[in-house]
Design a protein around this motif. Structure first.
Motif, PDB file in Angstrom:
ATOM      1  N   ALA A 137       0.786  -1.235   0.000  1.00 24.36           N
ATOM      2  CA  ALA A 137       0.000   0.000   0.000  1.00 24.36           C
ATOM      3  C   ALA A 137       0.813   1.278   0.000  1.00 24.36           C
ATOM      4  CB  ALA A 137      -0.951   0.004   1.210  1.00 24.36           C
ATOM      5  N   GLU A 138       1.857   1.375   0.858  1.00 21.85           N
ATOM      6  CA  GLU A 138       2.460   2.694   1.062  1.00 21.85           C
ATOM      7  C   GLU A 138       3.919   2.576   1.491  1.00 21.85           C
ATOM      8  OE1 GLU A 138       0.859   6.526   3.511  1.00 21.85           O
ATOM      9  OE2 GLU A 138       1.314   4.759   4.733  1.00 21.85           O
ATOM     10  N   VAL A 139       4.750   3.499   0.971  1.00 20.39           N
ATOM     11  CA  VAL A 139       6.134   3.643   1.413  1.00 20.39           C
ATOM     12  C   VAL A 139       6.359   5.108   1.777  1.00 20.39           C
ATOM     13  CG1 VAL A 139       8.575   3.446   0.813  1.00 20.39           C
ATOM     14  CG2 VAL A 139       6.947   1.766  -0.064  1.00 20.39           C
ATOM     15  N   LEU A 140       6.881   5.349   2.963  1.00 23.32           N
ATOM     16  CA  LEU A 140       7.212   6.695   3.427  1.00 23.32           C
ATOM     17  C   LEU A 140       8.714   6.756   3.659  1.00 23.32           C
ATOM     18  CD1 LEU A 140       4.429   7.035   6.178  1.00 23.32           C
ATOM     19  CD2 LEU A 140       4.257   7.616   3.748  1.00 23.32           C
ATOM     20  N   THR A 141       9.394   7.788   3.135  1.00 23.73           N
ATOM     21  CA  THR A 141      10.846   7.882   3.330  1.00 23.73           C
ATOM     22  C   THR A 141      11.252   9.300   3.682  1.00 23.73           C
ATOM     23  OG1 THR A 141      11.620   8.519   1.113  1.00 23.73           O
ATOM     24  CG2 THR A 141      11.082   6.193   1.451  1.00 23.73           C
ATOM     25  N   ARG A 169       1.662   3.612  -3.147  1.00 17.17           N
ATOM     26  CA  ARG A 169       1.907   5.053  -3.139  1.00 17.17           C
ATOM     27  C   ARG A 169       3.152   5.344  -2.314  1.00 17.17           C
ATOM     28  NH1 ARG A 169      -0.803   7.921  -6.717  1.00 17.17           N
ATOM     29  NH2 ARG A 169      -0.709   9.721  -5.310  1.00 17.17           N
ATOM     30  N   MET A 170       3.913   6.360  -2.754  1.00 21.57           N
ATOM     31  CA  MET A 170       5.153   6.717  -2.070  1.00 21.57           C
ATOM     32  C   MET A 170       5.183   8.212  -1.762  1.00 21.57           C
ATOM     33  SD  MET A 170       7.703   4.372  -4.388  1.00 21.57           S
ATOM     34  CE  MET A 170       6.483   4.135  -5.691  1.00 21.57           C
ATOM     35  N   ARG A 171       5.660   8.537  -0.558  1.00 21.18           N
ATOM     36  CA  ARG A 171       5.862   9.925  -0.174  1.00 21.18           C
ATOM     37  C   ARG A 171       7.288  10.080   0.352  1.00 21.18           C
ATOM     38  NH1 ARG A 171       1.811  11.909   4.008  1.00 21.18           N
ATOM     39  NH2 ARG A 171       1.387   9.714   4.510  1.00 21.18           N
ATOM     40  N   ASP A 172       8.025  11.049  -0.184  1.00 22.75           N
ATOM     41  CA  ASP A 172       9.430  11.248   0.165  1.00 22.75           C
ATOM     42  C   ASP A 172       9.664  12.674   0.659  1.00 22.75           C
ATOM     43  OD1 ASP A 172       9.870   8.680  -0.880  1.00 22.75           O
ATOM     44  OD2 ASP A 172      10.217   9.495  -2.887  1.00 22.75           O
ATOM     45  N   ILE A 173      10.493  12.813   1.681  1.00 22.63           N
ATOM     46  CA  ILE A 173      10.890  14.125   2.205  1.00 22.63           C
ATOM     47  C   ILE A 173      12.394  14.276   2.010  1.00 22.63           C
ATOM     48  CG2 ILE A 173      10.987  15.641   4.214  1.00 22.63           C
ATOM     49  CD1 ILE A 173       8.625  14.147   5.384  1.00 22.63           C
ATOM     50  N   TYR A 174      12.800  15.398   1.402  1.00 24.52           N
ATOM     51  CA  TYR A 174      14.208  15.695   1.137  1.00 24.52           C
ATOM     52  C   TYR A 174      14.583  17.041   1.762  1.00 24.52           C
ATOM     53  CZ  TYR A 174      13.567  12.232  -2.618  1.00 24.52           C
ATOM     54  OH  TYR A 174      13.287  11.096  -3.328  1.00 24.52           O
ATOM     55  N   ASN A 175      15.897  17.315   1.779  1.00 23.12           N
ATOM     56  CA  ASN A 175      16.363  18.667   2.075  1.00 23.12           C
ATOM     57  C   ASN A 175      16.004  19.594   0.902  1.00 23.12           C
ATOM     58  OD1 ASN A 175      18.697  16.971   3.681  1.00 23.12           O
ATOM     59  ND2 ASN A 175      18.206  18.922   4.667  1.00 23.12           N
ATOM     60  N   HIS A 176      15.839  20.887   1.189  1.00 28.47           N
ATOM     61  CA  HIS A 176      15.535  21.845   0.126  1.00 28.47           C
ATOM     62  C   HIS A 176      16.565  21.779  -1.007  1.00 28.47           C
ATOM     63  CE1 HIS A 176      12.135  23.573   1.968  1.00 28.47           C
ATOM     64  NE2 HIS A 176      12.731  24.392   2.813  1.00 28.47           N
ATOM     65  N   VAL A 177      17.832  21.551  -0.646  1.00 31.98           N
ATOM     66  CA  VAL A 177      18.887  21.603  -1.656  1.00 31.98           C
ATOM     67  C   VAL A 177      18.710  20.522  -2.724  1.00 31.98           C
ATOM     68  CG1 VAL A 177      20.490  20.090  -0.421  1.00 31.98           C
ATOM     69  CG2 VAL A 177      21.399  21.833  -1.945  1.00 31.98           C
ATOM     70  N   ALA A 178      17.995  19.444  -2.395  1.00 32.45           N
ATOM     71  CA  ALA A 178      17.788  18.373  -3.373  1.00 32.45           C
ATOM     72  C   ALA A 178      16.967  18.849  -4.570  1.00 32.45           C
ATOM     73  CB  ALA A 178      17.101  17.185  -2.704  1.00 32.45           C
ATOM     74  N   MET A 191       8.428   8.287 -12.245  1.00 32.93           N
ATOM     75  CA  MET A 191       7.493   7.654 -11.319  1.00 32.93           C
ATOM     76  C   MET A 191       6.080   8.215 -11.440  1.00 32.93           C
ATOM     77  SD  MET A 191       9.127   5.282  -9.882  1.00 32.93           S
ATOM     78  CE  MET A 191       7.878   4.872  -8.676  1.00 32.93           C
ATOM     79  N   GLY A 192       5.939   9.416 -12.004  1.00 33.20           N
ATOM     80  CA  GLY A 192       4.607   9.996 -12.184  1.00 33.20           C
ATOM     81  C   GLY A 192       3.913  10.286 -10.869  1.00 33.20           C
ATOM     82  N   ASP A 193       2.607  10.096 -10.837  1.00 36.18           N
ATOM     83  CA  ASP A 193       1.857  10.445  -9.632  1.00 36.18           C
ATOM     84  C   ASP A 193       1.939   9.365  -8.552  1.00 36.18           C
ATOM     85  OD1 ASP A 193       0.371   8.479 -10.799  1.00 36.18           O
ATOM     86  OD2 ASP A 193      -1.467   9.657 -11.031  1.00 36.18           O
ATOM     87  N   ALA A 194       2.757   8.340  -8.755  1.00 37.98           N
ATOM     88  CA  ALA A 194       2.943   7.329  -7.711  1.00 37.98           C
ATOM     89  C   ALA A 194       3.784   7.864  -6.564  1.00 37.98           C
ATOM     90  CB  ALA A 194       3.593   6.075  -8.297  1.00 37.98           C
ATOM     91  N   VAL A 195       4.560   8.912  -6.822  1.00 32.42           N
ATOM     92  CA  VAL A 195       5.438   9.485  -5.803  1.00 32.42           C
ATOM     93  C   VAL A 195       5.092  10.950  -5.607  1.00 32.42           C
ATOM     94  CG1 VAL A 195       7.809  10.063  -5.178  1.00 32.42           C
ATOM     95  CG2 VAL A 195       7.334   7.910  -6.321  1.00 32.42           C
ATOM     96  N   GLU A 196       5.008  11.356  -4.340  1.00 36.98           N
ATOM     97  CA  GLU A 196       4.850  12.757  -3.985  1.00 36.98           C
ATOM     98  C   GLU A 196       6.043  13.160  -3.137  1.00 36.98           C
ATOM     99  OE1 GLU A 196       1.594  15.773  -1.864  1.00 36.98           O
ATOM    100  OE2 GLU A 196       1.200  13.614  -2.000  1.00 36.98           O
ATOM    101  N   ALA A 197       6.676  14.276  -3.466  1.00 35.85           N
ATOM    102  CA  ALA A 197       7.884  14.699  -2.764  1.00 35.85           C
ATOM    103  C   ALA A 197       7.711  16.085  -2.167  1.00 35.85           C
ATOM    104  CB  ALA A 197       9.082  14.684  -3.708  1.00 35.85           C
ATOM    105  N   ARG A 198       8.286  16.274  -0.990  1.00 32.64           N
ATOM    106  CA  ARG A 198       8.320  17.567  -0.332  1.00 32.64           C
ATOM    107  C   ARG A 198       9.711  17.802   0.236  1.00 32.64           C
ATOM    108  NH1 ARG A 198       2.551  18.422   2.920  1.00 32.64           N
ATOM    109  NH2 ARG A 198       1.170  17.951   1.123  1.00 32.64           N
ATOM    110  N   THR A 199      10.013  19.059   0.572  1.00 33.17           N
ATOM    111  CA  THR A 199      11.349  19.385   1.060  1.00 33.17           C
ATOM    112  C   THR A 199      11.276  20.257   2.306  1.00 33.17           C
ATOM    113  OG1 THR A 199      11.559  21.373  -0.327  1.00 33.17           O
ATOM    114  CG2 THR A 199      12.326  19.286  -1.270  1.00 33.17           C
TER     115      THR A 199
END
Length: 368
Positions: A137-141, A169-178, A191-199
């Motif tokens: 169902a879900e991966v959070l990183t 579904r995947m949600r990833d959090i990165y540093n702003h610099v990424a 990956m399209g809409d399967a991944v949502e990323a925030r920083t």
């Protein structure tokens, strides 16, 4: 004679008996001792600490302490190596026995698997592959560090595409610099809409959560060991941490918020706040996912903008204009900044690197 001596002096070369210590010390100081002096302590001959003088068989000469030490250390090394081999055999054997039991049985078996230490890249990778295969169902990183290199992201792309194919579904959090790395943008496009990323400016250390049932976190600084966590309370706590960071993070598709002071970038505002807390350049660089050289270049520009000629004065100016407080707090009265070039010379700093340097060890969104 030798057998009798062994019974009288049951010890090794690393812990001589009192009589042996006196005779061997005298032999080392003088270069030799009479054979008759050594007769009460046959252990010295049995341990090869003394041996006959080839020029005069009535005398004994000492083996050098350096040679004795080398011999002892070699023996200890052999013992340790043998113990490690036995330990490896025992672990391999009982891992095989454990596999005969199938799924965990009862509360005791569940408790034993709640926290598992993964030692070495191969074990970590095998555990991640197994969790990926079982995920439905879900991966959070959380992915700390700087700009991702394209080849590093591609290493885990096959696992991410496999997850997407199963509707995960995947949600990833990165540093702003990424945000400035083409590799991450390419990965998200594939990956399209399967991944949502925030920083965020700062993130916690690496975290991977599968289906809110199993979590992976590093167990040492160089990430050669990891913890696999399946205890419901621990996993629930980490999910809460992730969700709170997610609410604070800025979507990758949205611009970063404007800073309170014209001429100061968002990253420089973050650096100013960390400088106000008293952190050194290397710590600030690590927390923001940039190289130390890039961090110092930003500090130099910050000093020039605020008209500070030293680090002490920079700290004062940061406090005066309110950059030492979180952006949500009330701003202080406006402070006029010197015109570009009108203030004192900036704090000396190395020239900025061409972009933020990548942090070693940064992998794909599904790799520790």
């Amino acid at each position: 004679m030798a057998g009798h001596g062994t019974e009288q002096h049951p010890h090794g070369a690393d812990r001589l008996c009192e009589a042996g210590d006196r005779v061997y010390s005298r032999a080392v100081r003088r270069g030799r001792v009479a054979r008759t002096d050594a007769e009460p302590v046959p252990c010295l001959l049995e341990l090869a600490l003394l041996h006959p003088d080839p020029d005069d068989m009535d005398w004994l000469v000492p083996t050098s302490p350096q040679e004795v030490m080398t011999r002892l250390l070699r023996g200890l090394y052999d013992e340790v190596s043998a113990s490690r081999r036995r330990m490896g055999s025992a672990v391999a054997a009982f891992e095989w026995y454990a596999g005969l039991g199938g799924p965990a049985r009862g509360a005791a078996a569940g408790e034993g698997a709640a926290i598992r230490v993964l030692d070495g890249a191969s074990r970590i990778q095998a555990a991640l592959d197994a969790a990926t295969e079982a995920c439905t169902a879900e991966v959070l990183t959380v992915q700390p560090g700087g700009i991702r290199r394209e080849h590093e992201l591609s290493e885990g792309l096959h696992r991410a595409l496999e997850l997407r194919g199963r509707g995960v579904r995947m949600r990833d959090i990165y540093n702003h610099v990424a945000r400035h790395g083409q590799g991450l943008l390419t990965y998200l496009e594939l990956m399209g809409d399967a991944v949502e990323a925030r920083t965020l400016d700062e993130v916690i250390d690496r975290l991977i959560l599968f289906d809110r049932t199993v979590a992976f976190i590093p167990a040492n600084t160089d990430r050669t060991m990891a913890l696999e966590l399946r205890h419901p309370a621990l996993v629930s706590y980490l999910v809460t941490v992730f969700e709170r960071l997610w609410r604070l993070a800025v979507p990758l598709t949205a611009p970063l918020p404007e800073t309170r002071i014209e001429g100061i970038s968002h990253r420089e505002q973050s650096i100013a706040a960390l400088l106000a807390e008293g952190h050194q350049d290397a710590v600030i660089a690590e927390r923001l996912g940039i190289s130390v050289r890039t961090c110092r270049a930003h500090i130099a520009r910050l000093s020039e903008t605020l008209g500070a000629a030293s680090r002490t004065q920079l700290g004062v100016r940061i406090a005066q204009v309110g950059l030492d407080r979180p952006s949500g707090e009330a701003d202080p009265p406006p402070v006029s900044l010197p015109a570009p070039g009108a203030g004192p010379d900036p704090v000396p700093s190395p020239a900025p690197a061409p972009g933020s340097g990548p942090v070693p060890g940064q992998g794909s969104p599904t790799a520790l």
